[in-house]
Design an enzyme around this catalytic site. Structure first.
Site, short mmCIF file in Angstrom:
data_model
loop_
_atom_site.label_atom_id
_atom_site.label_comp_id
_atom_site.label_asym_id
_atom_site.label_seq_id
_atom_site.Cartn_x
_atom_site.Cartn_y
_atom_site.Cartn_z
N ASP A 1 0.78 -1.07 0.05
CA ASP A 1 -0.08 -0.15 0.03
C ASP A 1 0.94 1.23 0.14
OD1 ASP A 1 -3.09 1.02 0.60
OD2 ASP A 1 -1.66 2.14 1.85
N ILE A 2 0.48 2.34 -0.90
CA ILE A 2 1.33 3.50 -0.87
C ILE A 2 0.84 4.41 0.40
CG2 ILE A 2 1.55 5.52 -2.21
CD1 ILE A 2 0.85 4.05 -4.84
N ASN B 1 -2.90 12.72 -3.22
CA ASN B 1 -4.08 13.11 -4.05
C ASN B 1 -4.55 14.85 -3.76
OD1 ASN B 1 -4.47 11.33 -5.93
ND2 ASN B 1 -5.96 10.15 -4.85
N ASP C 1 -1.94 9.40 -10.01
CA ASP C 1 -1.82 8.37 -11.00
C ASP C 1 -0.22 8.18 -11.47
OD1 ASP C 1 -4.51 8.13 -11.06
OD2 ASP C 1 -4.99 9.10 -12.99
N GLU D 1 -4.82 2.14 -4.43
CA GLU D 1 -3.41 2.34 -4.25
C GLU D 1 -2.78 1.25 -3.65
OE1 GLU D 1 -5.19 4.13 -0.49
OE2 GLU D 1 -5.64 4.10 -2.32
#
Length: 353
Positions: A215-216, A223, A232, A258
């Protein structure tokens, strides 16, 4: 009159879909248009339920959500349509081949009858000119059979090429339907398929099978600060790192917005943890620049969980256990790898947010 009514209804549905997208601040891409025309026309109940829930709660619809909705509800229709088209073409091809074979069978029977007749007549004919006429007839019949054989061979060759092309087209459509449009890695459908296959193989052969979930970190903050296009960009960067360091027999997939998964058949827990740690280090070491402005986005970090399949375990339990390890990485400060029973990361972690 009915045709004009249907056209008018279609135009009205399209207009309502465009108006709704505009009110939500969404770009009317072909995928979004397909989603919202289906919602306005109430043709896909499960899709309508998701969109209605977001509208009722006044929640924004992210590009990730819309991509997932399109993948879930429209990719299968594309496969179904391609299969139906291919099936129709295959039926036509086979029908044509059957007709050709039936004609060849009739010609062969006629040729056989002509040979049998000639054999019977030879016992009674002594005149040289009559014998010559019979031989000429047999030569002509043989030439006709040779032409028919060549035509049949050519037709079968053409059909073989057509079938191969249909197979190639179906495989291409299937591959597109199993690929995440943004990153080019596998999508959730392909992930689920790879998990089921790896589980079956591991149960049958006893070989190790591991899973990595990634997971980011602080993705929502990126965002909100930089916008979805930059989000993106970050997603594509992380997917590229996963693909680069995963092995060829691993399946890298975009698991959620994500979140990514790497399905690792024939891979032990330690080997999977080593790959995950390598990816974590590489992601952390890079500094990204925003493409549109060249602004420094700073360091991107990821949190990861790693688990190994246990004999006869159901896929959902393995995913749940791996997701719990990912959550532990988040709890311990992010930017780390947690495996079954241990924290394997040498990362320093980041402050919780």
């Amino acid at each position: 009159m009915n045709g004009r009514l249907h056209a008018a209804e279609g135009i009205e549905i399209g207009r309502k879909a465009l108006d709704l997208m505009a009110s939500l601040g969404l770009v009317p891409t072909p995928h979004n248009y397909a989603i919202f025309t289906a919602y306005v026309s109430d043709t896909i109940p499960s899709l309508c339920s998701v969109i209605q829930g977001h509208l009722d709660r006044d929640e924004p619809m992210s590009s990730e959500l819309l991509e997932d909705l399109y993948d879930t509800h429209f990719s299968f229709k594309r496969i179904q349509s391609a299969v139906l088209d291919a099936g129709g073409a295959m039926s036509r091809e086979l029908g044509s081949v059957v007709q050709t074979l039936q004609a060849a069978e009739r010609d062969t029977a006629a040729y056989g009858a002509e040979l049998a007749g000639a054999t019977g007549r030879l016992d009674k004919v002594t005149d040289a000119s009559a014998i010559k006429q019979m031989v000429e007839g047999l030569v002509a019949a043989t030439a006709r059979m040779q032409r028919r054989s060549r035509d049949l061979e050519r037709r079968l060759q053409e059909t073989s090429q057509e079938v191969n092309q249909l197979r190639s087209n179906l495989e291409k459509v299937r591959e597109e339907a199993m690929t995440d449009a943004l990153t080019g890695v596998a999508n959730r459908k392909r992930f689920d398929e790879a998990m089921r296959k790896s589980r079956r193989d591991a149960d049958l052969t006893g070989t190790p099978f591991s899973l990595v979930l990634c997971d980011i970190d602080h993705f929502k903050r990126f965002n909100d600060t930089w916008g979805h296009q930059t989000g993106d960009q970050i997603i594509r960067f992380v997917s590229a790192c996963l693909t680069r360091y995963a092995s060829d027999h691993h399946v890298v997939a975009r698991y959620g917005g994500e979140e990514f998964g790497i399905v690792m058949p024939n891979t032990s827990l330690q080997d999977a943890a080593n790959v995950a740690e390598k990816i974590r280090q590489v992601v952390e070491s890079k500094r990204l620049l925003r493409k549109s402005t060249n602004e420094d986005l700073g360091n991107i970090t990821i949190s990861m969980g790693v688990s190994q399949f246990r004999p006869s375990e159901v896929v959902e339990c393995l995913i749940e256990r791996c997701d719990a390890n990912l959550y532990k990485s988040k709890q311990k400060g992010r930017n780390r790898v947690t495996v079954d029973g241990a924290d394997m990361s040498t990362g320093r972690g980041t402050a919780a947010a």
